[in-house]
Design a protein around this motif. Structure first.
Motif, short mmCIF file in Angstrom:
data_model
loop_
_atom_site.label_atom_id
_atom_site.label_comp_id
_atom_site.label_asym_id
_atom_site.label_seq_id
_atom_site.Cartn_x
_atom_site.Cartn_y
_atom_site.Cartn_z
N THR A 30 2.35 -6.88 -1.79
CA THR A 30 2.39 -6.34 -0.43
C THR A 30 2.19 -7.45 0.59
O THR A 30 2.85 -7.49 1.63
CB THR A 30 1.30 -5.27 -0.26
OG1 THR A 30 1.47 -4.27 -1.26
CG2 THR A 30 1.37 -4.63 1.10
N LEU A 31 1.29 -8.37 0.30
CA LEU A 31 1.00 -9.46 1.22
C LEU A 31 2.22 -10.36 1.41
O LEU A 31 2.50 -10.85 2.50
CB LEU A 31 -0.19 -10.27 0.70
CG LEU A 31 -1.01 -11.07 1.71
CD1 LEU A 31 -1.57 -10.17 2.80
CD2 LEU A 31 -2.14 -11.80 0.99
N MET A 52 -5.47 -6.10 2.34
CA MET A 52 -6.87 -6.53 2.32
C MET A 52 -7.39 -6.66 0.89
O MET A 52 -8.22 -7.54 0.59
CB MET A 52 -7.74 -5.56 3.12
CG MET A 52 -7.57 -5.66 4.63
SD MET A 52 -7.90 -7.33 5.26
CE MET A 52 -9.65 -7.50 4.88
N LEU A 53 -6.92 -5.81 -0.01
CA LEU A 53 -7.30 -5.94 -1.41
C LEU A 53 -6.85 -7.29 -1.97
O LEU A 53 -7.58 -7.95 -2.71
CB LEU A 53 -6.70 -4.80 -2.24
CG LEU A 53 -7.37 -3.43 -2.12
CD1 LEU A 53 -6.60 -2.40 -2.93
CD2 LEU A 53 -8.82 -3.50 -2.59
N GLU A 54 -5.63 -7.69 -1.61
CA GLU A 54 -5.12 -8.99 -2.07
C GLU A 54 -5.87 -10.15 -1.42
O GLU A 54 -6.20 -11.14 -2.07
CB GLU A 54 -3.62 -9.10 -1.77
CG GLU A 54 -2.74 -8.20 -2.63
CD GLU A 54 -1.27 -8.47 -2.41
OE1 GLU A 54 -0.88 -9.66 -2.47
OE2 GLU A 54 -0.51 -7.52 -2.18
N ASP A 111 -18.38 -0.72 -1.10
CA ASP A 111 -18.55 -0.02 0.17
C ASP A 111 -18.30 -0.94 1.36
O ASP A 111 -17.62 -0.57 2.32
CB ASP A 111 -19.95 0.58 0.25
CG ASP A 111 -20.18 1.32 1.56
OD1 ASP A 111 -19.59 2.39 1.73
OD2 ASP A 111 -20.96 0.82 2.42
N ARG A 112 -18.82 -2.16 1.29
CA ARG A 112 -18.64 -3.10 2.41
C ARG A 112 -17.20 -3.60 2.51
O ARG A 112 -16.68 -3.83 3.60
CB ARG A 112 -19.60 -4.29 2.27
CG ARG A 112 -21.07 -3.91 2.28
CD ARG A 112 -21.43 -3.04 3.47
NE ARG A 112 -21.53 -3.78 4.72
CZ ARG A 112 -21.71 -3.24 5.90
NH1 ARG A 112 -21.80 -1.93 6.02
NH2 ARG A 112 -21.81 -3.98 6.98
N LEU A 113 -16.54 -3.72 1.35
CA LEU A 113 -15.12 -4.11 1.38
C LEU A 113 -14.28 -3.00 2.00
O LEU A 113 -13.34 -3.26 2.76
CB LEU A 113 -14.63 -4.43 -0.04
CG LEU A 113 -15.17 -5.73 -0.64
CD1 LEU A 113 -14.71 -5.86 -2.09
CD2 LEU A 113 -14.71 -6.95 0.16
N GLU A 114 -14.61 -1.74 1.69
CA GLU A 114 -13.92 -0.61 2.31
C GLU A 114 -14.19 -0.58 3.81
O GLU A 114 -13.28 -0.30 4.61
CB GLU A 114 -14.39 0.70 1.69
CG GLU A 114 -13.87 0.95 0.27
CD GLU A 114 -14.39 2.25 -0.30
OE1 GLU A 114 -15.09 2.99 0.42
OE2 GLU A 114 -14.09 2.53 -1.48
#
Length: 403
Positions: free
Chosen positions: A5-6, A239-241, A387-390
């Motif tokens: 996606t990135l 953001m996951l990547e 949680d903080r990454l979300e």
């Protein structure tokens, strides 16, 4: 088209910079992504053209590309389809647009959900549903699937020249006929709870008539908004990547802290306590100290603090209150991870006290304490990290939204 996606939006150098910057400064990552979101002119847009066999979708693609059916590079036409893979065709009028001819939704006897999986429905950015003669059940189902993804589509009633001939033979007013067809489409979409799309009545053989010119100009006009919507929808995946290397590093630290917590839990067996009932106290104290220390470390590493919000809000021209509210918003879950972790800790302490009262061996109690300490620390810190990454993802989406 099968790429990360990135990679759809950023070059290899830009991706490396984002991942490196993410290690130290989230604000800089957000500003880099905002800069990209303001300049999406060169981003490729993949448009899926869908419809039943014989609906005229391949002829429509040729018409969009100003080709005849027998021209070189034209999409093969006919009422029989022998391919199961989407076929890509460049759209020269808009160089960054690719038109994808998907197999008929009623071909090969696939149930619709299996068909959508087969053609990798979710990878497309925008959709054009082509239907002839009448509104079909598949049209409604596909429209709902598209909007469930947050994406958009156009709805095309093809072969409208056939309708025109029929109306003329009946002596009916053409304008009233077109209005009746549009009303029928609107009623059918509303009946299944679909937000109304742009509806076009076209003939792929009379390309200067009916809504064909309007369709082309509308697509050119809507292109920037479609690209922006696609970018917004893919922020969580991007953001996951971006955070993957940092998450991997922090998960290693979480594992080491959990191992340390578990190791400390074995201390009572190596140096037996004079008062056995102090063992649970030792277990609870050391586990809490190590876990809280790890939690503080994660907060600093992820860079999500109240000080970030005013600075970021000023640079992306958003209200601080909006960004702060998004950071503090909690996603609905059946059971909160915090509740689960507290229950896990209470259960472990209770079991340890029970074991001491019933005369379990120090070795058994210490092993149980080590495993419990490891499990509690690992789960608590892992949940905190996720949680903080979300929260970071939601902050990025709020900062880059065009609302």
């Amino acid at each position: 088209m099968d790429q990360s996606t990135l990679a759809k939006f950023f070059t290899a150098q830009e991706r490396a910079k984002l991942q490196y910057t993410c290690k130290t400064e989230l604000e800089s990552v957000i500003l880099q992504m905002k800069s990209k979101s303001d300049h999406l002119d060169n981003v490729q847009l993949n448009i899926a053209v869908m419809g039943d066999v014989g609906s005229g979708k391949s002829t429509f693609i040729n018409a969009m590309r100003d080709l005849q059916g027998d021209d070189q590079g034209a999409a093969p036409t006919g009422n029989e389809e022998t391919w199961m893979e989407p076929t890509r065709y460049p759209y020269r009028a808009l160089p960054n647009v690719q038109l994808w001819d998907l197999p008929g939704t009623n071909s090969f006897g696939f149930e619709l959900n299996n068909y959508l999986k087969q053609v990798k429905f979710q990878r497309f950015d925008f959709f054009i549903i082509v239907s002839q003669a009448r509104f079909r059940e598949n049209d409604a189902v596909i429209a709902k699937k598209i909007q469930e993804q947050g994406k958009e589509f156009y709805y095309i009633r093809s072969k409208i020249d056939n309708d025109a001939r029929s109306l003329k033979m009946q002596g009916a007013d053409l304008n009233e006929g077109w209005s009746s067809i549009r009303r029928d489409c609107i009623i059918n979409f509303q009946s299944v709870g679909v937000t109304l799309p742009d509806i076009f009545l076209i003939s792929s053989f009379e390309r200067e008539q009916y809504d064909f010119p309007k369709l082309k100009s509308t697509l050119a006009r809507d292109l920037p908004n479609i690209q922006s919507n696609v970018f917004s929808l893919t922020i969580p995946k991007m953001m996951l990547e971006i955070t993957k290397p940092k998450r991997s590093t922090l998960m290693t630290r979480v594992l080491l802290l959990a191992i340390l917590s578990g190791t400390v839990g074995v201390v009572p067996v190596l140096a037996p306590f004079p008062v056995p009932m102090l063992v649970p106290v030792w277990y609870l104290f050391t586990t809490i100290v190590i876990t809280v220390s790890g939690w503080i470390y994660l907060q600093k590493q992820l860079g999500l603090s109240d000080r970030l919000v005013p600075s970021l809000a000023n640079k992306v021209t958003k209200l601080s209150s909006v960004l702060k509210a998004e950071m503090n918003r909690r996603l609905p879950r059946k059971i909160s991870p915090a509740v689960t972790n507290v229950l896990l800790g209470i259960t472990a302490v209770t079991c340890m006290i029970t074991g001491i009262k019933h005369g379990f061996s120090p070795m058994a109690i210490s092993i149980f304490g080590a495993v419990s300490s490891f499990a509690f620390t690992y789960k608590f810190l892992k949940d905190s990290l996720n949680d903080r990454l979300e929260t970071g993802q939601r902050l990025v989406q709020a900062a880059l939204s065009r609302d």
